[in-house]
Design a protein around this motif. Structure first.
Motif, PDB file in Angstrom:
ATOM      1  N   GLU A   1      14.283 -14.875  27.991  1.00 41.98           N
ATOM      2  CA  GLU A   1      13.648 -13.732  27.342  1.00 41.98           C
ATOM      3  C   GLU A   1      13.591 -12.533  28.280  1.00 41.98           C
ATOM      4  OE1 GLU A   1      13.092 -13.671  24.273  1.00 41.98           O
ATOM      5  OE2 GLU A   1      12.981 -15.778  23.674  1.00 41.98           O
ATOM      6  N   ASP A   2      13.225 -11.391  27.716  1.00 39.06           N
ATOM      7  CA  ASP A   2      13.224 -10.118  28.435  1.00 39.06           C
ATOM      8  C   ASP A   2      11.908  -9.932  29.189  1.00 39.06           C
ATOM      9  OD1 ASP A   2      13.373  -7.430  29.245  1.00 39.06           O
ATOM     10  OD2 ASP A   2      14.543  -6.874  27.482  1.00 39.06           O
ATOM     11  N   PHE A   3      11.985  -9.455  30.418  1.00 39.47           N
ATOM     12  CA  PHE A   3      10.797  -9.195  31.235  1.00 39.47           C
ATOM     13  C   PHE A   3       9.925  -8.103  30.612  1.00 39.47           C
ATOM     14  CE2 PHE A   3       8.431  -7.397  34.844  1.00 39.47           C
ATOM     15  CZ  PHE A   3       7.950  -8.557  35.433  1.00 39.47           C
ATOM     16  N   ALA A   4      10.513  -7.218  29.806  1.00 37.82           N
ATOM     17  CA  ALA A   4       9.779  -6.104  29.211  1.00 37.82           C
ATOM     18  C   ALA A   4       8.674  -6.566  28.262  1.00 37.82           C
ATOM     19  CB  ALA A   4      10.745  -5.180  28.468  1.00 37.82           C
ATOM     20  N   LEU A   5       8.717  -7.829  27.834  1.00 35.91           N
ATOM     21  CA  LEU A   5       7.680  -8.351  26.952  1.00 35.91           C
ATOM     22  C   LEU A   5       6.321  -8.419  27.635  1.00 35.91           C
ATOM     23  CD1 LEU A   5       9.605 -11.252  25.166  1.00 35.91           C
ATOM     24  CD2 LEU A   5       8.643  -9.235  24.075  1.00 35.91           C
ATOM     25  N   ASP A   6       6.316  -8.270  28.967  1.00 35.47           N
ATOM     26  CA  ASP A   6       5.068  -8.271  29.738  1.00 35.47           C
ATOM     27  C   ASP A   6       4.001  -7.359  29.122  1.00 35.47           C
ATOM     28  OD1 ASP A   6       5.726 -10.052  31.703  1.00 35.47           O
ATOM     29  OD2 ASP A   6       5.244  -8.704  33.348  1.00 35.47           O
ATOM     30  N   VAL A   7       4.420  -6.186  28.688  1.00 31.98           N
ATOM     31  CA  VAL A   7       3.462  -5.171  28.257  1.00 31.98           C
ATOM     32  C   VAL A   7       2.734  -5.556  26.969  1.00 31.98           C
ATOM     33  CG1 VAL A   7       4.732  -3.317  29.388  1.00 31.98           C
ATOM     34  CG2 VAL A   7       5.258  -3.879  27.017  1.00 31.98           C
ATOM     35  N   LEU A   8       3.277  -6.502  26.215  1.00 32.89           N
ATOM     36  CA  LEU A   8       2.659  -6.924  24.962  1.00 32.89           C
ATOM     37  C   LEU A   8       1.978  -8.288  25.058  1.00 32.89           C
ATOM     38  CD1 LEU A   8       5.596  -5.933  22.566  1.00 32.89           C
ATOM     39  CD2 LEU A   8       3.426  -4.699  22.823  1.00 32.89           C
ATOM     40  N   SER A   9       2.206  -8.983  26.159  1.00 39.00           N
ATOM     41  CA  SER A   9       1.754 -10.376  26.265  1.00 39.00           C
ATOM     42  C   SER A   9       0.238 -10.506  26.270  1.00 39.00           C
ATOM     43  CB  SER A   9       2.346 -11.023  27.523  1.00 39.00           C
ATOM     44  OG  SER A   9       1.955 -10.312  28.681  1.00 39.00           O
ATOM     45  N   ASN A  10      -0.474  -9.506  26.769  1.00 37.09           N
ATOM     46  CA  ASN A  10      -1.932  -9.588  26.823  1.00 37.09           C
ATOM     47  C   ASN A  10      -2.531  -9.718  25.426  1.00 37.09           C
ATOM     48  OD1 ASN A  10      -4.409  -9.434  28.516  1.00 37.09           O
ATOM     49  ND2 ASN A  10      -4.787  -7.563  27.344  1.00 37.09           N
ATOM     50  N   SER A  11      -1.987  -8.962  24.472  1.00 37.93           N
ATOM     51  CA  SER A  11      -2.504  -9.031  23.100  1.00 37.93           C
ATOM     52  C   SER A  11      -2.320 -10.407  22.493  1.00 37.93           C
ATOM     53  CB  SER A  11      -1.816  -7.978  22.222  1.00 37.93           C
ATOM     54  OG  SER A  11      -2.279  -6.684  22.534  1.00 37.93           O
ATOM     55  N   MET A  12      -1.214 -11.070  22.836  1.00 36.37           N
ATOM     56  CA  MET A  12      -0.992 -12.425  22.328  1.00 36.37           C
ATOM     57  C   MET A  12      -2.124 -13.347  22.764  1.00 36.37           C
ATOM     58  SD  MET A  12       1.984 -12.730  20.612  1.00 36.37           S
ATOM     59  CE  MET A  12       2.738 -14.335  20.894  1.00 36.37           C
ATOM     60  N   GLY A  13      -2.511 -13.251  24.032  1.00 36.68           N
ATOM     61  CA  GLY A  13      -3.590 -14.097  24.542  1.00 36.68           C
ATOM     62  C   GLY A  13      -4.945 -13.725  23.968  1.00 36.68           C
ATOM     63  N   LEU A  14      -5.231 -12.421  23.887  1.00 35.88           N
ATOM     64  CA  LEU A  14      -6.537 -11.982  23.394  1.00 35.88           C
ATOM     65  C   LEU A  14      -6.750 -12.349  21.928  1.00 35.88           C
ATOM     66  CD1 LEU A  14      -6.692 -10.504  26.120  1.00 35.88           C
ATOM     67  CD2 LEU A  14      -7.674  -8.557  24.909  1.00 35.88           C
ATOM     68  N   PHE A  15      -5.689 -12.275  21.144  1.00 36.00           N
ATOM     69  CA  PHE A  15      -5.802 -12.611  19.718  1.00 36.00           C
ATOM     70  C   PHE A  15      -6.214 -14.079  19.552  1.00 36.00           C
ATOM     71  CE2 PHE A  15      -3.818 -13.316  15.408  1.00 36.00           C
ATOM     72  CZ  PHE A  15      -4.620 -12.405  14.731  1.00 36.00           C
ATOM     73  N   LEU A  16      -5.602 -14.957  20.339  1.00 35.62           N
ATOM     74  CA  LEU A  16      -5.938 -16.381  20.262  1.00 35.62           C
ATOM     75  C   LEU A  16      -7.335 -16.662  20.814  1.00 35.62           C
ATOM     76  CD1 LEU A  16      -2.585 -18.066  21.397  1.00 35.62           C
ATOM     77  CD2 LEU A  16      -3.337 -17.523  19.081  1.00 35.62           C
ATOM     78  N   GLN A  17      -7.641 -16.086  21.963  1.00 40.17           N
ATOM     79  CA  GLN A  17      -8.923 -16.372  22.607  1.00 40.17           C
ATOM     80  C   GLN A  17     -10.100 -15.867  21.775  1.00 40.17           C
ATOM     81  OE1 GLN A  17      -9.410 -18.260  25.134  1.00 40.17           O
ATOM     82  NE2 GLN A  17     -11.600 -17.950  25.392  1.00 40.17           N
ATOM     83  N   LYS A  18      -9.979 -14.673  21.241  1.00 39.47           N
ATOM     84  CA  LYS A  18     -11.078 -14.135  20.440  1.00 39.47           C
ATOM     85  C   LYS A  18     -11.287 -14.968  19.173  1.00 39.47           C
ATOM     86  CE  LYS A  18     -10.970  -9.394  22.192  1.00 39.47           C
ATOM     87  NZ  LYS A  18     -10.852  -7.948  21.877  1.00 39.47           N
ATOM     88  N   THR A  19     -10.206 -15.451  18.605  1.00 35.21           N
ATOM     89  CA  THR A  19     -10.321 -16.325  17.434  1.00 35.21           C
ATOM     90  C   THR A  19     -11.096 -17.589  17.790  1.00 35.21           C
ATOM     91  OG1 THR A  19      -8.238 -15.504  16.483  1.00 35.21           O
ATOM     92  CG2 THR A  19      -9.032 -17.637  15.707  1.00 35.21           C
ATOM     93  N   ASN A  20     -10.779 -18.186  18.930  1.00 39.22           N
ATOM     94  CA  ASN A  20     -11.479 -19.402  19.363  1.00 39.22           C
ATOM     95  C   ASN A  20     -12.954 -19.132  19.641  1.00 39.22           C
ATOM     96  OD1 ASN A  20      -9.114 -20.878  19.177  1.00 39.22           O
ATOM     97  ND2 ASN A  20      -8.615 -20.680  21.340  1.00 39.22           N
ATOM     98  N   ILE A  21     -13.254 -18.018  20.283  1.00 40.72           N
ATOM     99  CA  ILE A  21     -14.640 -17.669  20.605  1.00 40.72           C
ATOM    100  C   ILE A  21     -15.456 -17.487  19.326  1.00 40.72           C
ATOM    101  CG2 ILE A  21     -16.086 -15.790  21.505  1.00 40.72           C
ATOM    102  CD1 ILE A  21     -14.053 -15.499  23.796  1.00 40.72           C
ATOM    103  N   ILE A  22     -14.854 -16.858  18.334  1.00 37.93           N
ATOM    104  CA  ILE A  22     -15.535 -16.652  17.050  1.00 37.93           C
ATOM    105  C   ILE A  22     -15.768 -17.981  16.341  1.00 37.93           C
ATOM    106  CG2 ILE A  22     -15.243 -15.687  14.731  1.00 37.93           C
ATOM    107  CD1 ILE A  22     -13.636 -13.374  16.173  1.00 37.93           C
ATOM    108  N   ARG A  23     -14.719 -18.766  16.227  1.00 37.08           N
ATOM    109  CA  ARG A  23     -14.791 -20.040  15.497  1.00 37.08           C
ATOM    110  C   ARG A  23     -15.780 -21.005  16.136  1.00 37.08           C
ATOM    111  NH1 ARG A  23      -9.794 -23.409  16.741  1.00 37.08           N
ATOM    112  NH2 ARG A  23     -11.115 -23.701  18.574  1.00 37.08           N
ATOM    113  N   ASP A  24     -15.902 -20.977  17.474  1.00 42.13           N
ATOM    114  CA  ASP A  24     -16.686 -21.984  18.201  1.00 42.13           C
ATOM    115  C   ASP A  24     -18.129 -21.565  18.455  1.00 42.13           C
ATOM    116  OD1 ASP A  24     -14.401 -23.526  18.261  1.00 42.13           O
ATOM    117  OD2 ASP A  24     -13.839 -22.944  20.296  1.00 42.13           O
TER     118      ASP A  24
END
Length: 409
Positions: free
Chosen positions: A190-213
């Motif tokens: 994959e392309d290294f340029a995806l770095d700039v968007l990767s944070n949102s991928m993690g935050l979307f999952l983590q915030k969902t877990n925090i809400i659900r739990d």
């Protein structure tokens, strides 16, 4: 919902559920001959069965690297979560964890059940880590150091503001997204340029877990660890605990919907990240959890059961998501479906309704603008379906059982 009840209400999900069961059985039976790798894949199966299924679809080299990365971070998370560890002991371990992974004699027993087993046999994880290519080791070590330092920071710091919330989620999940992206790059896929968007991928999952739990976390013994920011919940109550009270249901729902709205803002960047992936196996690895997250948010939105018990996507729908998420068109359809389900639940009198609608519209606009098939189709449903013939369902169940027994033999 019991298995039989679920199948009776959603018989259309049975084929996917069967395939998921078979995939889980195959993953369970996969144990490499080397003791350290056998331990790692057994632990992976024990601490995250659904993740184990998806990771097995990756190529061997990347699969091993991500397996180790996941277990290292799971070990770090086990130390952070164990409230029996004194803070003056915990903080140095968190900060030095990236060094311990190079030491095959190091272990620190903590956690419970499978997590305790992981920490007891952590020398196997270190051995596996040291067998990886140097490029993978460097990524895992750097991300572990950054996460450990971030966790240590929030051991004694309350999540007060939305900025604090975003920072905490970055340390515990955004860095995971960044690390995975760099592992994909190290594998030449994959392309290294995806770095700039990767944070949102993690935050979307983590915030969902925090809400659900919410309920699980606030009832934690000896003391709750909550990461809902005061800047949000303080608009609706004097303490997070009050939302468990039945006479505070309206305030609880408004707070919940505000939290979900905050998570939805990451949706468009997640779609952008996934649309840029090139490797099919990596795409599925990334996309399935994101579809699960938007589905969970749709299920939790305006749902008082978040404060009363466990709210999770049923197993059949999980199986359907795992089976049906193969292309970016599938992701767009799923995001559009679940966003539409959420939008239908928005109460215009809710204080965050306007912003919720805005984020939902942004997600749905991004999806509809990129559908390969412009004809909208309903892919996923949260609600139960009725009126199906029970005899047909039982026949399908019997066939499924026979197929499982054949494969298992």
């Amino acid at each position: 919902m019991g298995m039989m009840e679920m199948v009776l209400k959603h018989p259309e999900e049975l084929p996917a559920l069967l395939k998921l069961q078979l995939a889980s059985m195959q993953a369970t039976r996969f144990l490499p001959p080397e003791p350290h790798w056998a331990f790692c894949y057994k632990m992976l199966q024990n601490v995250s069965r659904s993740f184990a299924i998806v990771i097995h679809q990756l190529g061997p080299e990347l699969r091993n690297a991500i397996c180790v990365f996941y277990l290292v971070l799971r070990g770090l998370d086990t130390v952070e979560d164990d409230m029996a560890i004194p803070i003056d002991t915990k903080v140095p371990i968190l900060k030095a964890f990236h060094e311990h992974i190079y030491d095959t004699s190091w272990h620190f027993i903590c956690g419970e059940k499978d997590y305790k087993d992981l920490m007891t046999g952590f020398h196997h994880v270190s051995t596996a880590f040291l067998s990886l290519a140097k490029g993978y080791q460097e990524v895992i070590s750097e991300m572990t150091q950054r996460m450990g330092n971030g966790m240590a920071k929030f051991i004694e710091v309350e999540v007060e503001t939305i900025a604090d919330y975003d920072e905490y989620c970055h340390y515990v999940a955004g860095i995971v997204g960044l690390g995975l992206t760099r592992l994909f790059y190290a594998a030449g896929l994959e392309d290294f340029a995806l770095d700039v968007l990767s944070n949102s991928m993690g935050l979307f999952l983590q915030k969902t877990n925090i809400i659900r739990d919410y309920l699980e976390d606030i009832n934690e013994i000896p003391a709750p660890r909550m990461f809902w920011p005061r800047e949000i919940w303080g608009r609706y109550g004097t303490a997070l605990e009050v939302f468990k009270e039945e006479d505070r249901s309206e305030d609880a729902l408004r707070c919940l919907n505000d939290m979900i709205t905050n998570a939805l803002k990451h949706g468009p960047e997640c779609l952008q990240y996934m649309s840029a992936l090139r490797d099919p196996a990596i795409f599925r690895f990334c996309a399935i959890p994101q579809v699960m997250a938007i589905g969970t948010l749709a299920l939790c939105y305006n749902n008082i059961h978040v404060f009363r018990g466990v709210v999770k996507i049923r197993r059949g729908l999980t199986a359907k998501i795992m089976e049906g998420t193969k292309t970016m068109s599938d992701v767009y359809a799923a995001f559009d479906d679940f966003s539409g389900i959420l939008a239908a639940k928005i109460d215009k009198s809710d204080p965050s309704a306007v912003l919720t609608q805005r984020y939902v519209d942004e997600i749905r606009t991004a999806c509809k603008a990129r559908f390969l098939n412009k004809t909208k189709r309903k892919t996923f449903s949260i609600e139960s379906k009725t009126g199906h013939e029970i005899c047909l369902v039982l026949a399908i169940l019997l066939l499924a059982l026979i197929m499982i027994l054949i494969v298992w033999r």
